[in-house]
Motif scaffolding. Structure first.
Motif, PDB file in Angstrom:
ATOM      1  N   THR A  11       0.824  -1.215   0.000  1.00  0.00           N
ATOM      2  CA  THR A  11       0.000   0.000   0.000  1.00  0.00           C
ATOM      3  C   THR A  11       0.855   1.261   0.000  1.00  0.00           C
ATOM      4  O   THR A  11       0.604   2.192  -0.767  1.00  0.00           O
ATOM      5  N   LYS A  12       1.903   1.274   0.857  1.00  0.00           N
ATOM      6  CA  LYS A  12       2.745   2.462   0.992  1.00  0.00           C
ATOM      7  C   LYS A  12       4.053   2.271   0.217  1.00  0.00           C
ATOM      8  O   LYS A  12       4.852   1.393   0.534  1.00  0.00           O
ATOM      9  N   ILE A  13       4.247   3.119  -0.780  1.00  0.00           N
ATOM     10  CA  ILE A  13       5.444   3.023  -1.625  1.00  0.00           C
ATOM     11  C   ILE A  13       6.138   4.375  -1.657  1.00  0.00           C
ATOM     12  O   ILE A  13       5.492   5.422  -1.822  1.00  0.00           O
ATOM     13  N   THR A  14       7.446   4.355  -1.496  1.00  0.00           N
ATOM     14  CA  THR A  14       8.247   5.579  -1.552  1.00  0.00           C
ATOM     15  C   THR A  14       9.194   5.510  -2.746  1.00  0.00           C
ATOM     16  O   THR A  14       9.841   4.490  -2.978  1.00  0.00           O
ATOM     17  N   VAL A  15       9.238   6.593  -3.489  1.00  0.00           N
ATOM     18  CA  VAL A  15      10.183   6.722  -4.606  1.00  0.00           C
ATOM     19  C   VAL A  15      11.202   7.788  -4.229  1.00  0.00           C
ATOM     20  O   VAL A  15      10.823   8.908  -3.862  1.00  0.00           O
ATOM     21  N   VAL A  16      12.481   7.432  -4.313  1.00  0.00           N
ATOM     22  CA  VAL A  16      13.552   8.378  -3.998  1.00  0.00           C
ATOM     23  C   VAL A  16      14.175   8.832  -5.314  1.00  0.00           C
ATOM     24  O   VAL A  16      14.799   8.043  -6.025  1.00  0.00           O
ATOM     25  N   GLY A  17      13.987  10.103  -5.655  1.00  0.00           N
ATOM     26  CA  GLY A  17      14.531  10.647  -6.891  1.00  0.00           C
ATOM     27  C   GLY A  17      13.437  11.182  -7.794  1.00  0.00           C
ATOM     28  O   GLY A  17      12.529  10.437  -8.187  1.00  0.00           O
ATOM     29  N   GLY A  38      11.800   8.301 -11.832  1.00  0.00           N
ATOM     30  CA  GLY A  38      11.108   8.421 -10.562  1.00  0.00           C
ATOM     31  C   GLY A  38       9.710   8.973 -10.712  1.00  0.00           C
ATOM     32  O   GLY A  38       8.741   8.441 -10.143  1.00  0.00           O
ATOM     33  N   ILE A  39       9.562  10.038 -11.503  1.00  0.00           N
ATOM     34  CA  ILE A  39       8.253  10.675 -11.677  1.00  0.00           C
ATOM     35  C   ILE A  39       7.289   9.741 -12.397  1.00  0.00           C
ATOM     36  O   ILE A  39       6.093   9.656 -12.045  1.00  0.00           O
ATOM     37  N   LYS A  69      -1.962   3.393  -4.909  1.00  0.00           N
ATOM     38  CA  LYS A  69      -1.019   3.279  -3.801  1.00  0.00           C
ATOM     39  C   LYS A  69      -0.867   4.627  -3.086  1.00  0.00           C
ATOM     40  O   LYS A  69      -1.126   5.688  -3.654  1.00  0.00           O
ATOM     41  N   GLU A  70      -0.449   4.563  -1.827  1.00  0.00           N
ATOM     42  CA  GLU A  70      -0.062   5.765  -1.093  1.00  0.00           C
ATOM     43  C   GLU A  70       1.408   6.041  -1.426  1.00  0.00           C
ATOM     44  O   GLU A  70       2.290   5.317  -0.986  1.00  0.00           O
ATOM     45  N   VAL A  71       1.652   7.098  -2.187  1.00  0.00           N
ATOM     46  CA  VAL A  71       2.991   7.329  -2.741  1.00  0.00           C
ATOM     47  C   VAL A  71       3.646   8.549  -2.094  1.00  0.00           C
ATOM     48  O   VAL A  71       3.034   9.615  -1.981  1.00  0.00           O
ATOM     49  N   THR A  72       4.891   8.356  -1.696  1.00  0.00           N
ATOM     50  CA  THR A  72       5.723   9.465  -1.221  1.00  0.00           C
ATOM     51  C   THR A  72       6.898   9.615  -2.169  1.00  0.00           C
ATOM     52  O   THR A  72       7.567   8.631  -2.503  1.00  0.00           O
ATOM     53  N   LEU A  73       7.142  10.838  -2.617  1.00  0.00           N
ATOM     54  CA  LEU A  73       8.292  11.148  -3.472  1.00  0.00           C
ATOM     55  C   LEU A  73       9.279  11.999  -2.678  1.00  0.00           C
ATOM     56  O   LEU A  73       8.906  13.035  -2.127  1.00  0.00           O
ATOM     57  N   ILE A  74      10.530  11.549  -2.618  1.00  0.00           N
ATOM     58  CA  ILE A  74      11.571  12.271  -1.877  1.00  0.00           C
ATOM     59  C   ILE A  74      12.672  12.679  -2.846  1.00  0.00           C
ATOM     60  O   ILE A  74      13.137  11.868  -3.662  1.00  0.00           O
ATOM     61  N   ASP A  75      13.088  13.938  -2.766  1.00  0.00           N
ATOM     62  CA  ASP A  75      14.203  14.403  -3.586  1.00  0.00           C
ATOM     63  C   ASP A  75      15.013  15.435  -2.799  1.00  0.00           C
ATOM     64  O   ASP A  75      14.443  16.250  -2.066  1.00  0.00           O
ATOM     65  N   SER A 121      10.602  11.358   8.528  1.00  0.00           N
ATOM     66  CA  SER A 121      10.696   9.911   8.347  1.00  0.00           C
ATOM     67  C   SER A 121       9.384   9.410   7.764  1.00  0.00           C
ATOM     68  O   SER A 121       8.305   9.918   8.109  1.00  0.00           O
ATOM     69  N   TYR A 122       9.468   8.389   6.883  1.00  0.00           N
ATOM     70  CA  TYR A 122       8.315   7.964   6.113  1.00  0.00           C
ATOM     71  C   TYR A 122       8.270   6.436   6.054  1.00  0.00           C
ATOM     72  O   TYR A 122       9.192   5.801   5.510  1.00  0.00           O
ATOM     73  N   GLU A 123       7.209   5.863   6.610  1.00  0.00           N
ATOM     74  CA  GLU A 123       7.056   4.412   6.604  1.00  0.00           C
ATOM     75  C   GLU A 123       6.683   3.931   5.208  1.00  0.00           C
ATOM     76  O   GLU A 123       5.809   4.500   4.547  1.00  0.00           O
ATOM     77  N   SER A 124       7.345   2.851   4.780  1.00  0.00           N
ATOM     78  CA  SER A 124       7.133   2.337   3.425  1.00  0.00           C
ATOM     79  C   SER A 124       7.200   0.818   3.436  1.00  0.00           C
ATOM     80  O   SER A 124       7.949   0.224   4.200  1.00  0.00           O
ATOM     81  N   GLU A 125       6.421   0.238   2.546  1.00  0.00           N
ATOM     82  CA  GLU A 125       6.506  -1.209   2.349  1.00  0.00           C
ATOM     83  C   GLU A 125       7.432  -1.553   1.187  1.00  0.00           C
ATOM     84  O   GLU A 125       7.909  -2.676   1.083  1.00  0.00           O
ATOM     85  N   LEU A 126       7.649  -0.577   0.330  1.00  0.00           N
ATOM     86  CA  LEU A 126       8.554  -0.756  -0.809  1.00  0.00           C
ATOM     87  C   LEU A 126       9.175   0.594  -1.130  1.00  0.00           C
ATOM     88  O   LEU A 126       8.470   1.606  -1.188  1.00  0.00           O
ATOM     89  N   VAL A 127      10.492   0.612  -1.315  1.00  0.00           N
ATOM     90  CA  VAL A 127      11.217   1.844  -1.642  1.00  0.00           C
ATOM     91  C   VAL A 127      11.932   1.638  -2.976  1.00  0.00           C
ATOM     92  O   VAL A 127      12.692   0.669  -3.129  1.00  0.00           O
ATOM     93  N   ILE A 128      11.685   2.515  -3.935  1.00  0.00           N
ATOM     94  CA  ILE A 128      12.354   2.454  -5.241  1.00  0.00           C
ATOM     95  C   ILE A 128      13.395   3.562  -5.283  1.00  0.00           C
ATOM     96  O   ILE A 128      13.079   4.735  -5.099  1.00  0.00           O
ATOM     97  N   LEU A 129      14.630   3.175  -5.524  1.00  0.00           N
ATOM     98  CA  LEU A 129      15.733   4.138  -5.553  1.00  0.00           C
ATOM     99  C   LEU A 129      16.008   4.552  -6.993  1.00  0.00           C
ATOM    100  O   LEU A 129      16.367   3.719  -7.840  1.00  0.00           O
ATOM    101  N   CYS A 130      15.825   5.842  -7.299  1.00  0.00           N
ATOM    102  CA  CYS A 130      16.010   6.376  -8.661  1.00  0.00           C
ATOM    103  C   CYS A 130      16.793   7.685  -8.589  1.00  0.00           C
ATOM    104  O   CYS A 130      16.281   8.739  -8.980  1.00  0.00           O
ATOM    105  N   VAL A 131      18.009   7.646  -8.099  1.00  0.00           N
ATOM    106  CA  VAL A 131      18.750   8.888  -7.868  1.00  0.00           C
ATOM    107  C   VAL A 131      19.762   9.195  -8.975  1.00  0.00           C
ATOM    108  O   VAL A 131      20.627  10.049  -8.800  1.00  0.00           O
ATOM    109  N   GLY A 132      19.630   8.510 -10.104  1.00  0.00           N
ATOM    110  CA  GLY A 132      20.526   8.810 -11.210  1.00  0.00           C
ATOM    111  C   GLY A 132      21.374   7.608 -11.601  1.00  0.00           C
ATOM    112  O   GLY A 132      21.283   6.529 -10.999  1.00  0.00           O
ATOM    113  N   PHE A 133      22.213   7.822 -12.613  1.00  0.00           N
ATOM    114  CA  PHE A 133      23.028   6.741 -13.157  1.00  0.00           C
ATOM    115  C   PHE A 133      24.483   7.166 -13.253  1.00  0.00           C
ATOM    116  O   PHE A 133      24.797   8.349 -13.360  1.00  0.00           O
TER     117      PHE A 133
END
Length: 460
Positions: free
Chosen positions: A148-154, A159-160, A171-177, A232-244
């Motif tokens: 339910t709770k997914i966080t995208v970093v980047g 990421g977008i 989903k409940e989505v949090t975007l962090i940059d 701080s952000y609770e997540s069940e899945l975190v996707i890391l997209c901070v670049g290449f």
């Protein structure tokens, strides 16, 4: 002549196909550490969002096709060392553990890129995943089902697009940059402000100017708290997209590179070692807005550069035209295109620029329906040469980014664009096309500035 190709995604596949189509019988050997070739990672978000039903459709070639063209294909083979003096690569068969050497006359480095993995505490958590290749796409699809709770970093393109896919999926989505805006490499604030408001209206929690400091799993291991400089952000899945970053360790100190490790190539895709060619995400591109080099990992750049490797592998035939870093995005009904530098980034590329922002309807107001287009044109201060542009609308104007890309590559000025011969048909545009009008706005700005300068001179 023996050609060895290291890595076979976009650039490698394009290089191999071109070499063999133009030189039937050429001795081409491929070493690829994965079990697949040509995966379009830019389609992962479409797969996650259910637009693309099968990940297999995101491949446009396969080992069997390359073999049928005449290549010797070695899948799941990792090149571990390159002896550039003796022109030999060391290889490990990842299935059997066998190691061997392979000689070459010409080497093609198309090793691509890999996601940046910052040294953050807890990053090894099983709930933190990357988003780049086929296997990672499969993992994201499998694991998002009961989350339910997914966080995208980047907040870049990948990421977008993932944020949109997850939000659309309920989903409940949090975007962090860590920066103050999303898509900051591609768009100026007037555009990103609109998109950020749209994301918030869709229920996405956007946390900007926050650096991730750690990942903390709960006792059960099913919840990961993303700890940042701002919360701080609770997540069940975190996707890391901070670049290449370019995957070029094999050639470190052996060919010329940018500080980040991107290989520098000439107009014929040759490195500083004339027997080594390179293309794709492992390379710096020749960047037309400033005439320098830049690291811009895009599939479009990769296939063009791979094609040129194939054209020039035996003798220099076709010159690289460079790139403008042209890209497009569809986000919650907005169609967005950008090319070249932005107003915000131009100084980082050593350019002194001006810009105009312009909004207008794309076609006559007597038509039964219409949409506005928000546009920006960036041009060089002294020469008035166009070096960047952005377009955004609910109407699909993304091909206009390609037109502006041509303008940059052709070194056109704002006056040239103002007078370009575009067709007129009320279904599509006005007697003056909206790109003409955008350039007219720039000319008006220049006339106004020149008038002010003349008045100041007269008063002095």
């Amino acid at each position: 002549m023996k050609v060895v190709v290291v890595g076979c995604t976009h650039a490698g596949t394009s290089a191999v196909k071109t070499i063999l189509s133009e030189n039937p019988g050429a001795d081409v050997t491929i070493f690829e550490r994965n079990d697949n070739v040509s995966f379009l990672s830019c389609g992962i978000a479409l797969y996650v969002g259910g637009v693309v039903k099968e990940a297999e459709s995101l491949f446009y070639s396969n080992p069997e096709e390359l073999k049928s063209l005449g290549a010797t294909v070695n899948m799941e083979h990792d090149v571990t060392n390159i002896d550039t003096e003796n022109k030999v690569v060391s290889v490990k068969n990842l299935q059997t553990g066998e190691t061997f050497e392979q000689a070459y006359d010409k080497l093609v480095m198309t090793t691509g890129s890999w996601p940046i993995i910052p040294p953050i505490k807890g990053i090894e958590s099983k709930n933190v995943v990357l988003c780049k290749n086929y296997n990672q796409a499969q993992e994201i699809i499998a694991r998002k089902v009961d989350k339910t709770k997914i966080t995208v970093v980047g907040g870049g393109y990948i990421g977008i697009e993932l944020v949109e896919a997850f939000a659309t999926d309920g989903k409940e989505v949090t975007l962090i940059d860590g920066l103050d805006r999303i898509l900051n490499k591609y768009l100026d604030p007037e555009f990103t402000d609109i998109l950020e408001d749209e994301l918030r209206n869709r229920g996405v929690k956007i946390q900007l100017n926050e650096l991730v400091q750690g990942f903390e799993d709960n006792e059960a291991g099913d919840i990961t708290t993303v700890v940042t400089s701002g919360g701080s952000y609770e997540s069940e899945l975190v996707i890391l997209c901070v670049g290449f970053r370019p995957s070029t360790e094999l050639l470190k100190d052996k060919v010329d590179m940018l500080p980040n490790g991107a290989i520098i190539v000439d107009d014929y895709m040759r490195t500083s070692n004339p027997d080594i060619f390179a293309a794709g995400d492992s390379c710096a591109v020749n960047y037309n807005p400033n005439g320098g080099h830049a690291y811009i990992p895009l599939a479009t750049n990769a296939v063009r550069m791979g094609f040129l490797v194939g054209k020039n592998i035996f003798e220099p035939k076709m010159k690289y035209r460079g790139t403008q870093s042209t890209s497009g995005l569809h986000l919650f009904g907005f169609n967005i295109g950008s090319t070249g530098v932005t107003d915000s980034s131009s100084k980082a590329f050593g350019l002194e620029t001006k810009s105009v922002l312009f909004e207008d309807f794309y076609r006559p107001e007597f038509m039964p329906s219409n949409e506005k287009i928000l546009m920006r044109l960036v041009y060089e201060k002294d020469t008035l040469r166009i070096v960047g542009g952005q377009v955004m609308s609910k109407y699909d104007v993304t091909q206009s980014a390609n037109t502006l890309s041509l303008a940059i590559q052709g070194r056109m000025t704002i006056e040239d664009l103002a007078l370009v011969d575009f067709f007129f048909q009320p279904h599509f545009d006005r007697p003056w096309n909206y790109l003409n009008l955008l350039a007219h706005k720039a000319l008006e700005q220049e006339n106004m500035l020149n008038h002010v300068d003349v008045e100041s001179f007269d008063q002095a």
